[in-house]
Design a protein around this motif. Structure first.
Motif, PDB file in Angstrom:
ATOM      1  N   LEU A  84      -6.217  12.990   3.721  1.00  0.00           N
ATOM      2  CA  LEU A  84      -5.575  13.700   2.619  1.00  0.00           C
ATOM      3  C   LEU A  84      -6.559  13.955   1.488  1.00  0.00           C
ATOM      4  CD1 LEU A  84      -2.798  14.647   1.336  1.00  0.00           C
ATOM      5  CD2 LEU A  84      -2.759  12.393   0.259  1.00  0.00           C
TER       6      LEU A  84
ATOM      7  N   ASP B 176      -6.216   7.344   6.100  1.00  0.00           N
ATOM      8  CA  ASP B 176      -5.325   6.271   6.548  1.00  0.00           C
ATOM      9  C   ASP B 176      -5.269   6.310   8.063  1.00  0.00           C
ATOM     10  OD1 ASP B 176      -4.506   5.353   3.978  1.00  0.00           O
ATOM     11  OD2 ASP B 176      -3.165   7.075   3.819  1.00  0.00           O
TER      12      ASP B 176
ATOM     13  N   SER C 140      -4.319  10.084   9.251  1.00  0.00           N
ATOM     14  CA  SER C 140      -4.010  10.939   8.100  1.00  0.00           C
ATOM     15  C   SER C 140      -5.263  11.082   7.249  1.00  0.00           C
ATOM     16  CB  SER C 140      -2.888  10.299   7.272  1.00  0.00           C
ATOM     17  OG  SER C 140      -2.830  10.870   5.974  1.00  0.00           O
TER      18      SER C 140
ATOM     19  N   GLU D 102      -6.837  14.855  -2.316  1.00  0.00           N
ATOM     20  CA  GLU D 102      -5.891  14.747  -3.432  1.00  0.00           C
ATOM     21  C   GLU D 102      -5.820  16.024  -4.264  1.00  0.00           C
ATOM     22  OE1 GLU D 102      -6.636  11.020  -5.446  1.00  0.00           O
ATOM     23  OE2 GLU D 102      -5.283  10.048  -4.015  1.00  0.00           O
TER      24      GLU D 102
ATOM     25  N   TYR E 284       0.814  -1.212   0.000  1.00  0.00           N
ATOM     26  CA  TYR E 284       0.000   0.000   0.000  1.00  0.00           C
ATOM     27  C   TYR E 284       0.855   1.272   0.000  1.00  0.00           C
ATOM     28  CZ  TYR E 284      -3.385   3.494   1.513  1.00  0.00           C
ATOM     29  OH  TYR E 284      -4.157   4.617   1.591  1.00  0.00           O
ATOM     30  N   ILE E 285       1.871   1.267   0.839  1.00  0.00           N
ATOM     31  CA  ILE E 285       2.723   2.452   0.928  1.00  0.00           C
ATOM     32  C   ILE E 285       4.087   2.105   0.349  1.00  0.00           C
ATOM     33  CG2 ILE E 285       3.852   4.095   2.464  1.00  0.00           C
ATOM     34  CD1 ILE E 285       1.528   3.797   4.355  1.00  0.00           C
ATOM     35  N   ASP E 286       4.429   2.772  -0.730  1.00  0.00           N
ATOM     36  CA  ASP E 286       5.669   2.485  -1.435  1.00  0.00           C
ATOM     37  C   ASP E 286       6.668   3.601  -1.146  1.00  0.00           C
ATOM     38  OD1 ASP E 286       7.694   1.941  -3.160  1.00  0.00           O
ATOM     39  OD2 ASP E 286       6.494   1.990  -4.977  1.00  0.00           O
TER      40      ASP E 286
ATOM     41  N   GLU F 226       8.506   2.328   6.081  1.00  0.00           N
ATOM     42  CA  GLU F 226       9.485   2.087   7.150  1.00  0.00           C
ATOM     43  C   GLU F 226       9.234   2.980   8.360  1.00  0.00           C
ATOM     44  OE1 GLU F 226      10.253   2.644   3.986  1.00  0.00           O
ATOM     45  OE2 GLU F 226      11.920   1.387   3.307  1.00  0.00           O
ATOM     46  N   VAL F 227       8.690   4.144   8.119  1.00  0.00           N
ATOM     47  CA  VAL F 227       8.427   5.046   9.238  1.00  0.00           C
ATOM     48  C   VAL F 227       7.427   4.409  10.206  1.00  0.00           C
ATOM     49  CG1 VAL F 227       7.421   7.259   9.912  1.00  0.00           C
ATOM     50  CG2 VAL F 227       8.958   7.122   7.939  1.00  0.00           C
ATOM     51  N   TYR F 228       6.353   3.872   9.672  1.00  0.00           N
ATOM     52  CA  TYR F 228       5.310   3.281  10.519  1.00  0.00           C
ATOM     53  C   TYR F 228       5.805   1.984  11.157  1.00  0.00           C
ATOM     54  CZ  TYR F 228       2.917   6.858   8.003  1.00  0.00           C
ATOM     55  OH  TYR F 228       2.598   8.091   7.483  1.00  0.00           O
TER      56      TYR F 228
ATOM     57  N   GLN G 109      17.245   4.640  12.091  1.00  0.00           N
ATOM     58  CA  GLN G 109      16.952   5.225  10.778  1.00  0.00           C
ATOM     59  C   GLN G 109      16.122   6.496  10.921  1.00  0.00           C
ATOM     60  OE1 GLN G 109      15.937   2.396   7.681  1.00  0.00           O
ATOM     61  NE2 GLN G 109      14.552   3.867   6.739  1.00  0.00           N
ATOM     62  N   ILE G 110      15.227   6.489  11.879  1.00  0.00           N
ATOM     63  CA  ILE G 110      14.426   7.703  12.120  1.00  0.00           C
ATOM     64  C   ILE G 110      15.328   8.800  12.688  1.00  0.00           C
ATOM     65  CG2 ILE G 110      12.447   8.658  13.341  1.00  0.00           C
ATOM     66  CD1 ILE G 110      11.672   6.597  11.242  1.00  0.00           C
TER      67      ILE G 110
ATOM     68  N   ARG H 250     -10.965   5.160   0.695  1.00  0.00           N
ATOM     69  CA  ARG H 250     -10.970   6.259  -0.272  1.00  0.00           C
ATOM     70  C   ARG H 250     -12.406   6.751  -0.447  1.00  0.00           C
ATOM     71  NH1 ARG H 250      -7.990   8.355  -4.596  1.00  0.00           N
ATOM     72  NH2 ARG H 250      -6.178   7.183  -3.864  1.00  0.00           N
TER      73      ARG H 250
ATOM     74  N   HIS I  42       7.660   4.742   2.096  1.00  0.00           N
ATOM     75  CA  HIS I  42       7.590   5.457   3.365  1.00  0.00           C
ATOM     76  C   HIS I  42       7.099   4.554   4.506  1.00  0.00           C
ATOM     77  CE1 HIS I  42       7.583   8.955   5.839  1.00  0.00           C
ATOM     78  NE2 HIS I  42       6.291   9.066   5.962  1.00  0.00           N
TER      79      HIS I  42
ATOM     80  N   TYR J 126       7.223  13.007  13.414  1.00  0.00           N
ATOM     81  CA  TYR J 126       8.089  12.816  12.238  1.00  0.00           C
ATOM     82  C   TYR J 126       7.999  14.028  11.308  1.00  0.00           C
ATOM     83  CZ  TYR J 126      10.347  10.600   8.267  1.00  0.00           C
ATOM     84  OH  TYR J 126      11.211  10.312   7.244  1.00  0.00           O
TER      85      TYR J 126
END
Lengths: 310, 308
Positions: free
Chosen positions: A145, A97, A143, A147, A64-66, A70-72, A198-199, A84, A68, A113
């Motif tokens: 958003l 989300d 989140s 569009e 689903y998330i390409d 890794e943050v979650y 990493q964060i 949606r 980013h 973040y």
């Protein structure tokens, strides 16, 4: 009699062991969350769902998330619910989300973040930017958003956020280690909570390796300071034990060649660095503009009389 | 022990240090005869430490519905390559980039919200085949390059991707596009992906890239939300940035993004995180030229709204 009791005890141990092994076995299905299911809104201000709510777990979130996700994951993602909504009269879609993290502290961490935006009174620490509303509440990061932002979609984003906040468990407090950052000169928009190197390196590069041994069992607070014309960062890390905090301080000291007695050094092209551990807490000053700022921040961080609360 | 075997014994930090040393060597040797000694640069010399970048734009490249006009895009590519190589026809130009005996990997980008246009992939592939490369020796890939037989045996790489803002690196650039050539890309995310230049010195990549195309048809100048994308932050620029030096191409693209952000936000709003991997690729890894004063920018086509 004693033999029967011993056999019964052995049976209990076996049952528990087998159950635990089955639970830990990779192919064994298990719930990703013990929290109650959250139902996403059916419609808000004319925006209606284009389909059912989709759910992703730590193994499928990359679908689903390409780029980013890794943050979650760094904050213990349990699951992500997403839906949606199609807009009225040619308005663009709104995407909700809902991320369930390992704890309220982790939800707060995700919120730290990205701290750009205008404050809005929704949930905890809500921020509204162009087309995007985010906030945290309990163990959830939300989140919403649009569009393509219009005046109407902006209002709908806010309404959607309020609706979601009402559906989530209330509660969640800012982690104690964040409150331990000395207040003087601290930029509140530059305060981060994290558990992953990493964060940390995204906000402030320390080292290629996980020098400080950050991980799920540690809690870290990073703050940026400006005092008397000097700037610098203070990092506090709580470890499960004093020995781990001491080891991290040693590793940091060796990496940046800190003075063994004072725990401070000037690092070429970066500024003043300092580190010391007290009990299970490490305090590290990074990129300080002056020796005085480095020494003062370190002292305040670890000395209760000057503000620190280890 | 093979060179590759030696690498397996190195820590990542050791590798980066080794590459820093190598970069110093490359930088020092570059000035020996006034021309680049980068083995991958034999078809496009950087004279006196300068790099050439072609910016070509056409207002008809992207239609009102957002679709790409394949014929316009193909002509833009050919014109840019002819200008870059200093030749007179597309056929001649492509023959300076690839030989019939080459195996050519076209490194694309599959990010769903702003992928490399398939029309551009097709145009590049057709041009390579037109230069005499066997059809079976050309392939287009992104996520599967480490398992792709053509890429495994590639003698030439062509790098094509759209410009966009990026969570980890500040900007998704030509330099960044090679992160799929390492098994664990996340290892390069630290310090805003500063060490991306190291990837360009890996054996399966080094010296093979003949052409970089940074797609500026609808670039993304800002990112929001978990997916880092909103239609509000892309615009029709109708351009391609083409060059042999990925650093120079990326540095030029970054200037356009920064200019667009100033225009949109009404003031200085720096890209976050700062995409310093572009400069580091120059200064630490010796991949190319990041200083605009040392980049010869050649402009073709549509001028309105060029921003730089």
């Amino acid at each position: 009699m004693q033999q029967r009791q011993a056999l019964a005890l052995l049976a209990v141990v076996l049952v528990v062991a087998i159950g635990l092994a089955a639970w830990l076995w990779p192919g064994c299905p298990r719930a990703t969350s013990t929290a109650p299911a959250v139902e996403l809104p059916a419609s808000v201000d004319g925006w209606t769902p284009r389909g059912p709510t989709a759910s992703y777990d730590p193994t499928t979130i990359f679908d689903y998330i390409d780029g980013h996700a890794e943050v979650y994951l760094a904050y213990g993602l349990r699951r992500c619910l997403t839906r949606r909504y199609g807009g009225p009269d040619g308005e663009a879609d709104i995407v909700v989300d809902l991320f369930e993290l390992a704890s309220a502290a982790d939800a707060f961490g995700v919120a730290t973040y990205d701290r750009e935006g205008s404050s809005v009174a929704i949930g905890r620490d809500a921020l509204l930017r162009h087309g995007w509303l985010s906030f945290w509440q309990d163990a959830f990061f939300v989140s919403v958003l649009s569009e393509r932002e219009t005046g109407r979609s902006r209002a709908a984003v806010v309404a959607m956020g309020r609706d979601l906040a009402n559906r989530l468990p209330s509660g969640g407090s800012v982690p104690a280690i964040v409150s331990a950052l000395p207040a003087v000169g601290l930029d509140p928009r530059q305060v981060r909570f994290l558990r992953h190197s990493q964060i940390l390196n995204t906000h402030l590069f320390v080292d290629d390796e996980n020098l400080l041994g950050l991980g799920p069992s540690t809690s870290a607070a990073l703050g940026r300071y400006a005092r008397d014309g000097s700037q610098g960062y203070l990092l506090l890390v709580d470890y499960p034990s004093a020995s781990l905090a001491g080891s991290a301080a040693d590793a940091f000291g060796k990496r940046f060649a800190l003075d063994p007695t004072e725990g401070i050094a000037q690092v070429m092209d970066r500024g003043w660095f300092a580190a010391r551990a007290r009990d299970a807490r490490l305090a590290a000053v990074i990129d300080a503009g002056s020796q005085q700022l480095a020494a003062t921040l370190l002292s305040e961080a670890l000395d209760p009389r000057t503000g620190g609360k280890p | 022990m093979s060179h590759h075997g030696d690498l397996q014994g190195l820590t990542r930090r050791g590798w980066l240090r080794a590459m820093s040393t190598l970069a110093v060597g490359i930088g020092a040797s570059r000035c020996v005869d006034g021309q680049s000694v980068d083995p991958g640069a034999r078809h496009y010399p950087r004279q006196m430490g300068r790099s050439r970048v072609v910016l070509i734009r056409d207002r008809a490249a992207v239609g009102s519905s957002g679709g790409v006009d394949p014929a316009v895009l193909r002509r833009m590519l050919q014109d840019a390559v002819v200008t870059l190589t200093g030749t007179t026809t597309p056929e001649t130009a492509w023959k300076t980039l690839v030989r019939p005996s080459d195996r050519v990997g076209i490194k694309s980008n599959a990010w769903a919200r702003l992928p490399t246009p398939v029309e551009l992939e097709t145009a590049v592939r057709d041009a390579v085949i037109g230069a005499g490369v066997d059809t079976s020796h050309v392939d287009v890939d992104d996520r599967g390059v480490l398992q792709n037989p053509v890429f495994e045996r590639a003698t030439v790489l062509i790098n094509i991707r759209p410009m966009r803002t990026h969570h980890w690196s500040g900007l998704g650039t030509c330099l960044k596009n090679y992160i799929m050539f390492v098994p664990r890309p996340s290892e390069y995310h630290g310090d805003a992906c500063a060490s991306l230049g190291a990837i360009w010195h890996l054996p399966r990549v080094e010296g093979k890239t003949r052409l970089n195309v940074l797609v500026m048809l609808t670039p993304q100048f800002h990112g929001v939300g978990p997916h880092g994308f909103s239609q509000d932050f892309v615009w029709t620029y109708g351009g391609l940035l083409v060059g042999s030096d990925p650093v120079a191409v990326d540095a030029t693209g970054a200037r356009i993004i920064e200019a667009k952000r100033r225009e949109f936000f009404g003031g200085h709003r720096p890209i976050s995180p700062r995409p310093h991997h572009i400069q580091v690729a120059d200064t630490r890894y010796g991949i190319g030229v990041s200083d605009p004063a040392r980049i010869d920018l050649i402009r073709l086509g549509w001028e309105q709204g060029a921003l730089i």
